[in-house]
Write a protein that holds these residues in place. Structure first.
Motif, PDB file in Angstrom:
ATOM      1  N   ARG A 303       0.842  -1.213   0.000  1.00 13.34           N
ATOM      2  CA  ARG A 303       0.000   0.000   0.000  1.00 13.34           C
ATOM      3  C   ARG A 303       0.866   1.247   0.000  1.00 13.34           C
ATOM      4  N   ALA A 304       1.966   1.201   0.755  1.00 12.30           N
ATOM      5  CA  ALA A 304       2.891   2.336   0.759  1.00 12.30           C
ATOM      6  C   ALA A 304       3.529   2.506  -0.614  1.00 12.30           C
ATOM      7  N   LEU A 305       3.875   1.400  -1.257  1.00 15.50           N
ATOM      8  CA  LEU A 305       4.455   1.480  -2.603  1.00 15.50           C
ATOM      9  C   LEU A 305       3.451   2.055  -3.589  1.00 15.50           C
ATOM     10  N   ASP A 306       2.188   1.680  -3.434  1.00 12.62           N
ATOM     11  CA  ASP A 306       1.152   2.225  -4.308  1.00 12.62           C
ATOM     12  C   ASP A 306       1.060   3.742  -4.136  1.00 12.62           C
ATOM     13  N   SER A 307       1.141   4.219  -2.899  1.00  7.61           N
ATOM     14  CA  SER A 307       1.084   5.660  -2.660  1.00  7.61           C
ATOM     15  C   SER A 307       2.323   6.364  -3.208  1.00  7.61           C
ATOM     16  N   LEU A 308       3.477   5.715  -3.127  1.00  9.77           N
ATOM     17  CA  LEU A 308       4.680   6.294  -3.718  1.00  9.77           C
ATOM     18  C   LEU A 308       4.521   6.410  -5.234  1.00  9.77           C
ATOM     19  N   SER A 309       3.951   5.369  -5.846  1.00  7.84           N
ATOM     20  CA  SER A 309       3.740   5.399  -7.289  1.00  7.84           C
ATOM     21  C   SER A 309       2.760   6.498  -7.680  1.00  7.84           C
ATOM     22  N   ARG A 310       1.689   6.628  -6.926  1.00  9.41           N
ATOM     23  CA  ARG A 310       0.694   7.648  -7.236  1.00  9.41           C
ATOM     24  C   ARG A 310       1.243   9.053  -7.002  1.00  9.41           C
ATOM     25  N   THR A 311       2.097   9.201  -5.991  1.00 11.58           N
ATOM     26  CA  THR A 311       2.727  10.496  -5.758  1.00 11.58           C
ATOM     27  C   THR A 311       3.598  10.886  -6.945  1.00 11.58           C
ATOM     28  N   ALA A 312       4.345   9.922  -7.472  1.00 10.77           N
ATOM     29  CA  ALA A 312       5.159  10.188  -8.666  1.00 10.77           C
ATOM     30  C   ALA A 312       4.275  10.572  -9.846  1.00 10.77           C
ATOM     31  N   GLU A 313       3.105   9.930  -9.959  1.00  4.80           N
ATOM     32  CA  GLU A 313       2.181  10.258 -11.048  1.00  4.80           C
ATOM     33  C   GLU A 313       1.676  11.692 -10.921  1.00  4.80           C
ATOM     34  N   HIS A 314       1.354  12.099  -9.708  1.00  2.19           N
ATOM     35  CA  HIS A 314       0.876  13.472  -9.509  1.00  2.19           C
ATOM     36  C   HIS A 314       1.981  14.474  -9.838  1.00  2.19           C
ATOM     37  N   GLY A 315       3.211  14.161  -9.462  1.00  2.00           N
ATOM     38  CA  GLY A 315       4.320  15.026  -9.847  1.00  2.00           C
ATOM     39  C   GLY A 315       4.497  15.081 -11.352  1.00  2.00           C
TER      40      GLY A 315
END
Length: 353
Positions: A303-315
């Motif tokens: 779940r933390a990795l998913d949030s890291l991936s989504r954060t990169a997407e928002h950037g």
């Protein structure tokens, strides 16, 4: 769209005729006074006083239920709509819970205060003026808050450290986003609001869209922090090292993308940021596969990795706004491509061809 030729009259004054249908629909005749709005993006808008489409300065709303959550929704909606003064009425009188909800909302919205209070009515007023607001600086502050939350969340995930400032910064992020959203809304409704903000309409849109992405970055930081609280012990050293490296790259994606939007970096940085996003997405995929194959890591780390991936997407989305701006402003034309590369910050890696 109609076209008109500019003509000159005595003394060298420039004149242009108005379309007859428009003039008749607005009751314009010889001697009618109209307002001329000149904008920093080069537009000249003609408007009759009777047709002003400005945001409503004062509204009166009635709460339909006793639920304090509805009170909060109404106040936040009025703030986002750009209303300067809202009179909220509860015919049967306010409960203590409702008054606490009003106090909570006014405390968490920039520039809002309770101007008047009776047993059945509360008047909340926004005192902030557009001339006192810097949307660009607010986006910069929102980025700082969101990435600060992200750093603390990752520290909690990898080392078990905690911070008692977490809730305050989450509220600060919400407050900054709400203010930017408010002035974007007012900019849509008022012809003079964008000029007071010192922005063109495309600039205001890019900053507003960036703020939306940053608000989601803060949400994912909160989610990572929640995962950290739920973990049974800390991850192994190898996983921690990988997580720390990924998190640093993700924050770099967001930070560099925002620098492009607010004018602290050129379009070369946006292009490099998108390349970095692709690389960090692959690193996240590889680590996710490693966690799955090892079988000894806490499943909540995914779940933390998913949030890291989504954060990169928002950037990356922010960086794409930067590319859009560059195309619109001509910074990616063949004539300017070499100049752009030459002006890229020295810390920026070579961009992709």
């Amino acid at each position: 769209m109609e076209t008109r030729k500019i003509q000159t009259v005595g003394g060298g004054t420039y004149t242009v005729s108005l379309p007859k249908e428009w003039a008749e629909s607005e009751n314009c005749t010889a001697g009618t006074t109209v307002n001329l709005h000149t904008h920093i993006d080069g537009l000249l808008v003609i408007q009759t006083p009777e047709s002003q489409t400005t945001a409503r300065n004062r509204v009166e709303l009635e709460a339909g239920t006793d639920d304090p959550a509805e009170i909060e929704q109404l106040l936040r909606a009025a703030y986002a709509a750009g209303v300067e003064s809202v009179v909220l009425e509860v015919p049967d009188g306010y409960t203590d819970e409702q008054l606490r909800a009003i106090e909570r909302v006014t405390r968490n919205l920039t520039g809002v205060t309770v101007a008047e209070e009776t047993e059945t009515q509360v008047t909340a007023q926004t005192l902030l003026d557009a001339g006192e607001v810097s949307v660009r600086q607010s986006v910069r502050q929102l980025q700082f808050v969101a990435l600060s939350m992200h750093r603390d969340a990752m520290a909690a995930l990898t080392t078990g450290t905690t911070s008692d400032r977490w809730a305050d910064r989450d509220e600060q992020a919400d407050r900054l986003h709400a203010m930017i959203d408010r002035y974007f809304e007012r900019g849509l409704a008022r012809l003079d609001e964008i000029d007071a903000l010192g922005l063109t309409r495309p600039e205001l849109f890019s900053l507003w869209a960036t703020a939306n992405e940053l608000e989601r970055v803060a949400d994912h930081a909160e989610r990572i922090g929640t995962v950290a609280d739920q973990l049974d012990g800390q991850p192994g050293r190898t996983i921690v090292t990988a997580l720390e490296g990924i998190a640093q790259e993700v924050r770099t994606v967001v930070e560099d993308a925002v620098r492009v939007i607010i004018g602290d970096a050129c379009v070369a940085t946006a292009r490099q940021t998108l390349a970095t996003r692709r690389a960090v997405r692959q690193r996240i995929t590889d680590l996710d596969r490693q966690l799955f194959e090892s079988g000894d890591a806490d499943y909540r780390l995914t779940r933390a990795l998913d949030s890291l991936s989504r954060t990169a997407e928002h950037g990356g989305n922010i960086a794409e706004f930067g590319l859009r701006m560059a195309v619109r402003d001509g910074a990616l034309t063949a004539d300017n491509a070499g100049t752009d590369e030459a002006n890229a910050p020295s810390s920026t890696a070579e961009t992709e061809s």
